[in-house]
Design a protein around this motif. Structure first.
Motif, PDB file in Angstrom:
ATOM      1  N   ASN A 164      20.520 -42.180 -37.568  1.00 32.53           N
ATOM      2  CA  ASN A 164      19.252 -41.863 -36.889  1.00 32.53           C
ATOM      3  C   ASN A 164      18.460 -40.827 -37.668  1.00 32.53           C
ATOM      4  OD1 ASN A 164      19.763 -39.086 -35.984  1.00 32.53           O
ATOM      5  ND2 ASN A 164      21.425 -40.070 -34.829  1.00 32.53           N
ATOM      6  N   MET A 165      17.263 -40.537 -37.157  1.00 32.02           N
ATOM      7  CA  MET A 165      16.379 -39.657 -37.932  1.00 32.02           C
ATOM      8  C   MET A 165      16.502 -38.191 -37.556  1.00 32.02           C
ATOM      9  SD  MET A 165      12.947 -41.458 -36.512  1.00 32.02           S
ATOM     10  CE  MET A 165      12.848 -41.770 -34.769  1.00 32.02           C
ATOM     11  N   VAL A 166      17.401 -37.863 -36.651  1.00 34.04           N
ATOM     12  CA  VAL A 166      17.450 -36.453 -36.234  1.00 34.04           C
ATOM     13  C   VAL A 166      18.810 -35.797 -36.500  1.00 34.04           C
ATOM     14  CG1 VAL A 166      15.662 -36.580 -34.483  1.00 34.04           C
ATOM     15  CG2 VAL A 166      18.022 -37.187 -33.888  1.00 34.04           C
ATOM     16  N   SER A 167      19.547 -36.311 -37.440  1.00 31.65           N
ATOM     17  CA  SER A 167      20.881 -35.756 -37.683  1.00 31.65           C
ATOM     18  C   SER A 167      20.785 -34.364 -38.327  1.00 31.65           C
ATOM     19  CB  SER A 167      21.645 -36.692 -38.612  1.00 31.65           C
ATOM     20  OG  SER A 167      20.971 -36.743 -39.850  1.00 31.65           O
ATOM     21  N   PRO A 168      21.893 -33.670 -38.373  1.00 35.71           N
ATOM     22  CA  PRO A 168      21.951 -32.366 -39.063  1.00 35.71           C
ATOM     23  C   PRO A 168      21.623 -32.507 -40.550  1.00 35.71           C
ATOM     24  CG  PRO A 168      23.875 -32.694 -37.676  1.00 35.71           C
ATOM     25  CD  PRO A 168      23.141 -33.992 -37.704  1.00 35.71           C
ATOM     26  N   PRO A 169      21.562 -31.387 -41.284  1.00 32.63           N
ATOM     27  CA  PRO A 169      21.172 -31.411 -42.698  1.00 32.63           C
ATOM     28  C   PRO A 169      21.863 -32.546 -43.467  1.00 32.63           C
ATOM     29  CG  PRO A 169      21.569 -29.165 -41.999  1.00 32.63           C
ATOM     30  CD  PRO A 169      21.902 -30.044 -40.830  1.00 32.63           C
ATOM     31  N   VAL A 199      28.208 -47.906 -40.123  1.00 35.80           N
ATOM     32  CA  VAL A 199      27.099 -47.092 -39.632  1.00 35.80           C
ATOM     33  C   VAL A 199      26.472 -47.763 -38.407  1.00 35.80           C
ATOM     34  CG1 VAL A 199      25.515 -48.093 -41.340  1.00 35.80           C
ATOM     35  CG2 VAL A 199      24.900 -45.958 -40.199  1.00 35.80           C
ATOM     36  N   GLN A 200      26.246 -46.939 -37.373  1.00 34.06           N
ATOM     37  CA  GLN A 200      25.609 -47.446 -36.164  1.00 34.06           C
ATOM     38  C   GLN A 200      24.152 -47.029 -36.192  1.00 34.06           C
ATOM     39  OE1 GLN A 200      28.009 -46.191 -32.825  1.00 34.06           O
ATOM     40  NE2 GLN A 200      29.850 -47.034 -33.752  1.00 34.06           N
ATOM     41  N   LEU A 201      23.310 -47.974 -36.516  1.00 32.03           N
ATOM     42  CA  LEU A 201      21.895 -47.656 -36.709  1.00 32.03           C
ATOM     43  C   LEU A 201      21.161 -47.629 -35.370  1.00 32.03           C
ATOM     44  CD1 LEU A 201      21.387 -50.114 -39.700  1.00 32.03           C
ATOM     45  CD2 LEU A 201      21.498 -47.610 -39.867  1.00 32.03           C
ATOM     46  N   ASP A 202      20.545 -46.516 -35.118  1.00 28.80           N
ATOM     47  CA  ASP A 202      19.771 -46.380 -33.893  1.00 28.80           C
ATOM     48  C   ASP A 202      18.531 -47.286 -33.996  1.00 28.80           C
ATOM     49  OD1 ASP A 202      18.225 -45.180 -31.712  1.00 28.80           O
ATOM     50  OD2 ASP A 202      17.221 -44.054 -33.312  1.00 28.80           O
ATOM     51  N   GLU A 203      18.367 -48.129 -33.000  1.00 23.92           N
ATOM     52  CA  GLU A 203      17.325 -49.158 -33.035  1.00 23.92           C
ATOM     53  C   GLU A 203      15.933 -48.570 -33.309  1.00 23.92           C
ATOM     54  OE1 GLU A 203      16.883 -51.180 -29.295  1.00 23.92           O
ATOM     55  OE2 GLU A 203      16.633 -53.084 -30.321  1.00 23.92           O
ATOM     56  N   LYS A 204      15.652 -47.458 -32.624  1.00 25.44           N
ATOM     57  CA  LYS A 204      14.337 -46.841 -32.761  1.00 25.44           C
ATOM     58  C   LYS A 204      14.124 -46.321 -34.185  1.00 25.44           C
ATOM     59  CE  LYS A 204      12.330 -43.260 -30.329  1.00 25.44           C
ATOM     60  NZ  LYS A 204      12.687 -42.247 -29.340  1.00 25.44           N
ATOM     61  N   SER A 205      15.164 -45.707 -34.737  1.00 23.21           N
ATOM     62  CA  SER A 205      15.042 -45.172 -36.098  1.00 23.21           C
ATOM     63  C   SER A 205      14.857 -46.293 -37.113  1.00 23.21           C
ATOM     64  CB  SER A 205      16.281 -44.345 -36.450  1.00 23.21           C
ATOM     65  OG  SER A 205      16.463 -43.311 -35.525  1.00 23.21           O
ATOM     66  N   PHE A 256      13.797 -39.400 -48.234  1.00 20.67           N
ATOM     67  CA  PHE A 256      15.044 -38.972 -47.589  1.00 20.67           C
ATOM     68  C   PHE A 256      15.262 -39.555 -46.199  1.00 20.67           C
ATOM     69  CE2 PHE A 256      14.854 -34.809 -50.238  1.00 20.67           C
ATOM     70  CZ  PHE A 256      15.388 -35.477 -51.329  1.00 20.67           C
ATOM     71  N   GLN A 257      14.178 -39.851 -45.482  1.00 22.91           N
ATOM     72  CA  GLN A 257      14.376 -40.349 -44.110  1.00 22.91           C
ATOM     73  C   GLN A 257      15.169 -41.658 -44.064  1.00 22.91           C
ATOM     74  OE1 GLN A 257      14.473 -38.512 -41.660  1.00 22.91           O
ATOM     75  NE2 GLN A 257      12.705 -38.785 -40.318  1.00 22.91           N
ATOM     76  N   PRO A 258      14.848 -42.628 -44.928  1.00 19.63           N
ATOM     77  CA  PRO A 258      15.649 -43.865 -44.906  1.00 19.63           C
ATOM     78  C   PRO A 258      17.122 -43.593 -45.227  1.00 19.63           C
ATOM     79  CG  PRO A 258      13.625 -44.194 -46.140  1.00 19.63           C
ATOM     80  CD  PRO A 258      13.713 -42.729 -45.871  1.00 19.63           C
ATOM     81  N   LEU A 259      17.347 -42.664 -46.142  1.00 22.03           N
ATOM     82  CA  LEU A 259      18.721 -42.329 -46.500  1.00 22.03           C
ATOM     83  C   LEU A 259      19.440 -41.729 -45.285  1.00 22.03           C
ATOM     84  CD1 LEU A 259      20.900 -42.096 -48.681  1.00 22.03           C
ATOM     85  CD2 LEU A 259      19.959 -39.840 -49.281  1.00 22.03           C
TER      86      LEU A 259
END
Ligand code: GLU
Length: 538
Positions: A504-509, A434-440, A494-497
């Motif tokens: 990132n925090m803006v992915s699809p469903p 998983v590539q974690l977006d720094e801001k998220s 759910f956001q951490p998941l």
């Protein structure tokens, strides 16, 4: 003037000195739509007379872009037709024939004035009152015999149009500008054939338009100043003058003529950025034309039924990328899922091929390194291994699209361009990484008091349960059931998941995405995220 309804014949006549620009594409669209709406004929003619700037490569690009836009031509390159050839360089004999006819009728004459003579006369005239009024017709006064003797002696000469002495203003009808009238005294005896034997642009265009039986000339208003000159040539050839429609310019948002500064200007760039040809045709058609001032969605097939010249505007139009994006989104949502998958295939395959390169478990990436877009340009194709991986996935999609079809409902609602696909769904292909977006990471996982680690561990336990079938709804319900006992709002749970799974925090469903992924991979991403962000300790 030509009768409008019978056998409309129109042409798009690009010069292959560059690629197909959106301005040219709009001219092509209007000609095509008008021909279709009138049951007429749409001709494509390549004006390749400028040997230094015309290339076969540009011609090929123009033809390919026309095909991609769906602007099928009835006569022209690769199609043939009764009035060919359709390349100007192959039509020289027809220009000579027309000139011979004009010479025989006293409508053209040879001129022996040298460049030096003309420059000197121009200088003198410019210094006197009234200024330069064009060529002074010195050679028009020669007798036929004198002129012939000088030709026979091999003296270099051009051929000029003999504008009739008694000619009044030059007049023509324009569907956009109305009745046009230009004073005759600004039209000098223009050159038709140069001393090197080549023909001038204005002469060649008129010869072609006459010989190809054009009834209407629809073109950019940058040609408006050529038109009165061309009308004089029609008259000298004894031909009907067609009806003109000069199209307003397309400007960028800053009010300047659309150019590279404003972003993509050539049609194939739009293809590579994930626009659909129908959306682009619809959008360009509305830059300077409207059906009723309101309707915005007019698919090409309909445009080819309802297009009318008298609804072309005189006003310049502004190219608005945001509106084009919106319109492209509308067309994307209108497609059925199979058509969508066929169109989206190159981008899905790129997303999957890129995703397969992910490694290292959980890694934190700064926003600027995240996959923003994966252009379908030649650079991408140059990397052989990557191109092969893409091709293999494309074959996979062709053979069994079932898995890939499931991507459609995840992203279709907000998709505006196909090139946004990798950015939106790339995470589906990361496997156990998983590539974690720094801001998220900062805003969600490390947020003070958010209890993100606790949320992740609780969700992980639910996702690891074998008694829940691996489908969006039951998984979501089971996770949601954690809210009350944990006294956590669903969003905080759910956001951490979402971040741990999609980066990132803006992915699809979220749960619909999870359903598409391998359970082992999902659990591995959560574990790797917890380990990286919170450390191993319980
Ligand atoms: N070849 C010209 C151009 O590309 C068009 C000429 C015309 O439409 O009359 O601008």
């Amino acid at each position: 003037m030509t009768d409008t309804n019978s056998a409309v014949r129109v042409r798009f006549a690009p010069s292959p000195t560059g690629k197909l620009h959106v301005g040219g594409a709009r001219t092509a669209i209007y000609n095509w739509a008008f021909a279709r709406a009138m049951g007429g004929t749409f001709v494509l003619r390549i004006e390749d007379t400028d040997p230094t700037r015309s290339t076969q490569e540009n011609t090929d690009i123009i033809l390919r872009a026309m095909e991609w836009l769906g602007l099928d031509w009835d006569e022209g390159p690769n199609r043939g037709g009764d009035y060919g050839p359709y390349y100007q360089t192959q039509r020289t004999d027809t220009y000579q024939k027309a000139l011979d006819q004009m010479i025989a009728e006293g409508r053209a004459y040879p001129c022996f004035c040298t460049k030096e003579d003309l420059d000197a006369k121009r200088k003198i005239a410019e210094a006197t009152e009234g200024g330069y009024g064009g060529y002074d017709r010195t050679c028009r006064k020669l007798t036929k015999e004198e002129a012939q003797a000088r030709i026979d002696a091999g003296e270099p000469h051009v051929w000029r149009l003999a504008v009739p002495e008694e000619h009044g203003p030059v007049e023509f009808e324009d569907a956009v500008y109305g009745h046009m009238s230009f004073p005759i005294d600004v039209m000098d005896d223009m050159i038709l054939k140069r001393s090197d034997g080549t023909f001038t642009y204005n002469f060649a265009v008129v010869c072609d338009d006459v010989n190809m039986r054009m009834t209407h000339i629809i073109r950019g208003d940058d040609h408006l100043s050529n038109t009165p000159r061309q009308v004089l040539i029609y008259e000298a050839l004894g031909a009907d003058v067609p009806l003109f429609a000069h199209l307003p310019m397309i400007l960028g948002a800053d009010g300047h003529k659309l150019s590279k500064r404003h972003g993509a200007t050539n049609v194939e760039q739009y293809r590579d950025e994930g626009y659909l040809p129908d959306a682009l045709v619809n959008y360009l058609a509305l830059l300077g034309w409207s059906l009723d001032g309101e309707t915005t969605i007019i698919p090409p097939a309909e445009l080819g039924r309802v297009f009318e010249l008298d609804r072309i505007s005189k006003k310049h139009s502004i190219f608005d990328v945001a509106k084009l994006n919106w319109m492209n989104g509308v067309y994307l949502r209108e497609m059925d899922q199979d058509a969508w998958l066929a169109a989206a295939k190159p981008w899905i395959a790129r997303a999957a091929a890129l995703g397969a390169e992910a490694e290292g478990g959980a890694v934190i990436v700064p926003a600027e390194d995240a996959v923003a877009d994966v252009p379908l340009d030649d650079d991408a194709a140059e990397d052989g291994a990557f191109a092969e991986a893409v091709a293999a996935i494309e074959r996979d999609i062709d053979e069994d699209g079932a898995f890939y079809q499931k991507i459609y409902p995840l992203i279709i609602e907000r998709l505006e361009r196909l090139d946004q696909i990798p950015e939106k769904i790339g995470y589906l292909f990361w496997g156990a990484n998983v590539q974690l977006d720094e801001k998220s990471v900062k805003k969600v996982l490390l947020k003070e008091g958010a209890r993100a680690e606790e949320a992740l561990r609780a969700c992980r336990d639910v996702l690891a349960r074998e008694d829940i079938s691996w489908e969006a709804e039951p998984l979501q319900e089971a996770c949601r059931a954690l809210c009350d006992p944990m006294e956590m709002k669903p969003k905080l749970l759910f956001q951490p998941l979402r971040v741990a799974v999609a980066g990132n925090m803006v992915s699809p469903p979220l749960f619909e995405s999870i359903e598409l992924m391998d359970p082992e991979d999902v659990l591995a991403r959560i574990d790797a995220t917890i380990a990286l962000v919170f450390g191993e300790a319980e």
